[in-house]
Design an enzyme around this catalytic site. Sequence first.
Site, PDB file in Angstrom:
ATOM      1  N   LYS A   1       0.855  -1.189   0.000  1.00 59.20           N
ATOM      2  CA  LYS A   1       0.000   0.000   0.000  1.00 59.20           C
ATOM      3  C   LYS A   1       0.889   1.235   0.000  1.00 59.20           C
ATOM      4  CE  LYS A   1      -4.587   0.617   0.297  1.00 59.20           C
ATOM      5  NZ  LYS A   1      -5.614  -0.220  -0.335  1.00 59.20           N
TER       6      LYS A   1
ATOM      7  N   GLY B   1     -20.192   6.517   4.359  1.00 55.52           N
ATOM      8  CA  GLY B   1     -19.315   6.797   3.231  1.00 55.52           C
ATOM      9  C   GLY B   1     -20.030   6.475   1.939  1.00 55.52           C
TER      10      GLY B   1
ATOM     11  N   GLY C   1     -19.129   7.558  -1.311  1.00 56.01           N
ATOM     12  CA  GLY C   1     -18.303   7.961  -2.437  1.00 56.01           C
ATOM     13  C   GLY C   1     -18.392   6.970  -3.584  1.00 56.01           C
TER      14      GLY C   1
ATOM     15  N   TYR D   1     -21.553   4.650  -3.027  1.00 53.41           N
ATOM     16  CA  TYR D   1     -22.719   4.989  -3.849  1.00 53.41           C
ATOM     17  C   TYR D   1     -23.128   3.820  -4.728  1.00 53.41           C
ATOM     18  CZ  TYR D   1     -25.854   7.169  -7.146  1.00 53.41           C
ATOM     19  OH  TYR D   1     -26.952   7.447  -7.917  1.00 53.41           O
TER      20      TYR D   1
END
Length: 353
Positions: free
Chosen positions: A80, A185, A187, A191
């Site tokens: 990451k 959340g 986003g 969504y």
Amino acid sequence: MTVFTHPEFDNHEHLSFYCDPDSGLRAIIAVHNTSRGPALGGCRMFPYDSDEEALRDALRLSRGMTYKSALAGLNLGGGKSVIIGDPREHKSEALLEAMGRFLNQLGGLYIAAEDSGTSVADLKIMGRHTVHVAGIADRPGFDGKPSNGDPSPATAYGTFVGLQSAVRHKLGRSDLEGVKVAIQGIGNVGYRLARHLKDAGAQLWVYDIHQDQVDRAVDELGAVAVSADEILTLPVDVVAPCAMGAILNDASIKRLQAPIIAGAANNQLANPRHDNALWNRGILYAPDFVINAGGIIDVYYERQGPDPKAVRRHVEAIGTTLDEIFARSANEGLPTGVIANQLAEERFKHTAR
């Protein structure tokens, strides 16, 4: 700042820091394990309160990617990267190009993909200086629609499939009609998950730090907007964390009313012991690194050669994996996170380099 004695350090293979004064880039790359293949994971940009917070996130997220890829059956390791800064204020072309040069220095040990705060367009700018970026190729998507490489649709669909598995096991329901879901959340992934849930007949409650994203969910999906303090504690069937991690902690777990936690956010548990805390309260937890693996599956197939039908089958197998975890958890009397960790470690700890 400590590294080898850091509480989140888990025999990570590589950790590097990068600073480019001209562009303002300050970034960290963490590679946890490469026994199954090169480390692939998202590049996150976030306005961390401290360097320590950024380091902690990089260490936790990279470890999670190792477990995620192993449980998804991918020949990838875990890594990451994090960029310290507000993506809405501090992101620039120069900063992204500097990040591309940073990635290139690792020579393919770590491959970056989109994450919170970055986009396909951002990764393409990084790609001017390195080939070690993924999830940027135009191709047919898993759903048959054209895709620009954005893994969010696959992540959301995999989370939806996993949420269905959790509802079957905990509520005995084969459908989602009328099931109440609170999404923290809303986003790119949140969504899309909400859209799948709405189409399946679920009722939605939403919260996001960005009001425009909340407004879209209310206007287009008929969701009910609630406050940050309410979203995790509503008397719903499912809480779906789809924002930042470490939201399941001593304080929040005591206040949960939902019998199921199933969302796309990484590192939802503030501490590994919170897996047991959820178990003790009778709350079914879909381990985040299992349920949100759709994106990494999608990116993996981009590198192998686009095959929309194979991607869809592989993403839908997330439900089968969770079925196994939930069943073993019930049979062995152990928290779901413990079972998921055991399965993942069987796959990467005994793999020859």
